[in-house]
Design a protein around this motif. Structure first.
Motif, mmCIF file in Angstrom:
data_model
loop_
_atom_site.group_PDB
_atom_site.id
_atom_site.type_symbol
_atom_site.label_atom_id
_atom_site.label_comp_id
_atom_site.label_asym_id
_atom_site.label_seq_id
_atom_site.Cartn_x
_atom_site.Cartn_y
_atom_site.Cartn_z
ATOM 1 N N ALA A 1 40.539 76.495 -34.560
ATOM 2 C CA ALA A 1 41.668 75.733 -34.003
ATOM 3 C C ALA A 1 42.302 76.434 -32.806
ATOM 4 N N GLU A 2 42.319 77.771 -32.854
ATOM 5 C CA GLU A 2 42.986 78.527 -31.787
ATOM 6 C C GLU A 2 41.973 79.081 -30.784
ATOM 7 N N ILE B 1 39.814 70.020 -41.312
ATOM 8 C CA ILE B 1 39.520 70.992 -42.383
ATOM 9 C C ILE B 1 39.402 70.267 -43.720
ATOM 10 N N ALA C 1 47.893 75.705 -42.206
ATOM 11 C CA ALA C 1 46.992 74.548 -42.113
ATOM 12 C C ALA C 1 45.565 74.910 -42.495
ATOM 13 N N SER C 2 45.187 76.206 -42.413
ATOM 14 C CA SER C 2 43.850 76.605 -42.852
ATOM 15 C C SER C 2 43.717 76.423 -44.360
ATOM 16 N N THR D 1 46.677 83.740 -41.492
ATOM 17 C CA THR D 1 46.390 82.520 -40.725
ATOM 18 C C THR D 1 47.594 81.604 -40.790
ATOM 19 N N PHE D 2 47.498 80.494 -40.097
ATOM 20 C CA PHE D 2 48.502 79.434 -40.210
ATOM 21 C C PHE D 2 48.210 78.635 -41.483
ATOM 22 N N ASN E 1 46.483 70.199 -31.094
ATOM 23 C CA ASN E 1 47.932 70.121 -31.259
ATOM 24 C C ASN E 1 48.607 70.559 -29.944
ATOM 25 N N VAL F 1 38.749 82.384 -39.918
ATOM 26 C CA VAL F 1 39.586 81.940 -38.795
ATOM 27 C C VAL F 1 39.418 82.878 -37.599
ATOM 28 N N GLY G 1 45.813 66.158 -32.571
ATOM 29 C CA GLY G 1 44.406 65.800 -32.717
ATOM 30 C C GLY G 1 43.586 66.989 -33.146
ATOM 31 N N SER H 1 44.040 65.345 -36.472
ATOM 32 C CA SER H 1 44.594 66.706 -36.447
ATOM 33 C C SER H 1 43.512 67.700 -36.847
ATOM 34 N N GLY H 2 43.782 68.966 -36.568
ATOM 35 C CA GLY H 2 42.892 70.016 -37.043
ATOM 36 C C GLY H 2 42.943 70.113 -38.561
ATOM 37 N N THR H 3 44.128 69.910 -39.111
ATOM 38 C CA THR H 3 44.296 69.967 -40.563
ATOM 39 C C THR H 3 43.411 68.931 -41.247
ATOM 40 N N LYS I 1 48.191 74.182 -28.504
ATOM 41 C CA LYS I 1 46.869 74.791 -28.375
ATOM 42 C C LYS I 1 46.425 74.825 -26.900
ATOM 43 N N SER J 1 41.508 72.221 -32.959
ATOM 44 C CA SER J 1 42.800 71.535 -32.966
ATOM 45 C C SER J 1 43.228 71.257 -31.536
ATOM 46 N N TRP K 1 51.522 85.451 -37.841
ATOM 47 C CA TRP K 1 51.480 84.583 -39.018
ATOM 48 C C TRP K 1 51.814 85.375 -40.281
HETATM 49 C C1 LIG Z 1 46.853 74.736 -35.284
HETATM 50 C C2 LIG Z 1 46.030 75.271 -36.375
HETATM 51 C C3 LIG Z 1 45.459 74.455 -37.353
HETATM 52 C C4 LIG Z 1 45.788 73.016 -37.544
HETATM 53 O O1 LIG Z 1 45.694 72.206 -36.518
HETATM 54 P P1 LIG Z 1 46.616 70.881 -36.380
HETATM 55 O O2 LIG Z 1 45.925 70.147 -35.319
HETATM 56 O O3 LIG Z 1 47.987 71.348 -35.994
HETATM 57 O O4 LIG Z 1 46.602 70.179 -37.690
HETATM 58 C C5 LIG Z 1 44.609 75.032 -38.273
HETATM 59 N N1 LIG Z 1 44.364 76.339 -38.270
HETATM 60 C C6 LIG Z 1 44.917 77.165 -37.382
HETATM 61 C C7 LIG Z 1 44.568 78.606 -37.439
HETATM 62 C C8 LIG Z 1 45.786 76.668 -36.406
HETATM 63 O O5 LIG Z 1 46.357 77.496 -35.545
#
Ligand SMILES: *Cc1c(COP(=O)(O)O)cnc(C)c1O
Length: 384
Positions: A165-166, A64, A88-89, A85-86, A189, A137, A199, A59-61, A192, A187, A322
């Motif tokens: 990620a975006e 990070i 997950a950052s 941000t989301f 996800n 971000v 992933g 994942s992107g998470t 995306k 990311s 967000w």
């Molecule tokens: C989607 C996203 C993530 C996390 O990615 P995942 O693959 O869903 O874990 C992190 N930061 C931002 C800004 C995102 O949009």
């Protein structure tokens, strides 16, 4: 209701995925890691002009989190993070029991404000701790002010984790987003611009660090015939099946970027005729957004909510921007530097359907809602 729901951003098959998935199944590479993962990394590295090394993660998470681990962020360390941000950052800062410091946005790119970033760094140093990292971000695909933000980080010698990620496919001054930071994060996800179902990837400029990232992501196994561990390990590697999806998806990345940018033109043509609604746009030619999501800023929260509900009534998904991290219950107690820009964006901003698969029929439905809403609204204004 006859009309199918239109979503903000929906994943979409390219037609090329099956071949890679089948191969993984037939060769019994139904694993985490494997030939598809290696190949996916190679393809990504060539997309980044082979100037970077890329480790694929689940994942992107987790990418990070790996970046923070590789930077040596430990319990009690401070890490600066863009507030808008989301989550997950920011969550991985807490996974390390580190201490997040949130910074406001600026108006041009809606991303981390250079002025408040420097104020925050100075104040944290004065209070006794230099931040260990900065998480910046590229929100909704829009590059942050790379030159300004990196100049500040360099001056104080603080590494930047670039949450891209975006923003796969976005660039700043002709250089791809994800390649500016000490670490970049992607990311894949489902929502995306391309997906592996779930992933992510960690971008670095060193082969050794890529290998270290993979070591941590595969349970930190020392070289031994038995399982031996000298460091904490994580189960963060990308699955070979997911990487197969990624190999199919990456073939349509350029196409998706063009389709998303077409969506932006579609919205531009509508909103240029509507007063006091700002479509979020590139500031100047230095910025190239993939327009992962198209977003607008309305005059009031009430108007924003009105349009959102009008979309909902037509079975069309839209969503407020967000919610800034410093307003989130889970992060409320941490320091925040800035004013009310992120808060205002959250109040008045709306994300619009922006999928690569919007049809002409979808677009007419979307346009109809917007045009009717503003007709009605202007009428209401006159009546008052
Ligand atoms: C989607 C996203 C993530 C996390 O990615 P995942 O693959 O869903 O874990 C992190 N930061 C931002 C800004 C995102 O949009």
């Amino acid at each position: 209701m006859n009309n199918n729901r239109i979503y903000l951003s929906l994943s979409q098959e390219s037609g090329f995925e099956q071949k890679y998935i089948q191969k993984a199944l037939k060769t019994n590479w139904i694993t985490s890691g494997g030939p598809n993962v290696d190949e996916f990394e190679n393809v990504l590295e060539s997309y980044f002009e082979n100037e970077n090394y890329i480790a694929a993660s689940n994942s992107g998470t987790s990418a990070i989190h790996l970046a923070l681990i590789l930077l040596g962020v430990k319990a009690g360390d401070e890490v600066i993070c863009q507030s808008m941000t989301f989550s997950a950052s920011a969550n991985p800062i807490l996974y390390q029991n580190a201490y997040p410091i949130f910074v406001d946005s600026e108006r041009d790119t809606w991303n981390i404000c250079p002025k408040n970033l420097e104020i925050a760094i100075k104040d944290r140093i004065k209070k006794g701790k230099k931040p260990k990292a900065i998480i910046a971000v590229h929100l909704y695909g829009m590059p942050y002010k790379v030159d300004e933000v990196h100049a500040i980080a360099d001056r104080y010698e603080i590494p930047i984790i670039e949450d891209s990620a975006e923003a796969l496919g976005s660039s700043y001054k002709g250089k791809k987003c994800g390649s500016f930071g000490v670490f970049g994060v992607l990311s894949f996800n489902g929502n995306k611009i391309i997906t592996t179902s779930s992933g992510g990837a960690l971008i670095t400029n060193s082969k050794e660090i890529k290998e270290k990232a993979i070591f941590f992501a595969t349970q930190s196994k020392d070289i031994a015939s038995h399982y031996q561990h000298s460091e904490i390990g994580y189960n963060y590697r990308m699955s070979n099946i997911c990487a197969g999806i990624g190999l199919g998806q990456i073939k349509i990345l350029e196409k998706n970027i063009n389709l998303r940018r077409d969506n932006h033109l579609f919205y531009d043509n509508i909103f240029k005729h509507i007063k006091n609604v700002q479509l979020f746009d590139n500031l100047n030619d230095d910025f190239f957004s993939n327009y992962w999501l198209n977003t607008i800023l309305l005059e009031t929260k009430k108007e924003r909510e009105g349009l959102r509900l009008a979309f909902e009534e037509a079975n069309i998904e839209s969503r407020p921007l967000w919610k800034p991290m410093h307003l989130q219950p889970v992060f409320k107690k941490y320091p925040y530097y800035g004013h009310k820009i992120a808060e205002e964006l959250f109040e008045k901003g709306l994300c619009l359907p922006s999928g690569s698969n919007l049809t002409n029929k979808d677009k007419s439905r979307i346009k109809e809602v917007i045009v009717n809403f503003f007709k009605r609204n202007i009428k209401l204004k006159n009546e008052n």
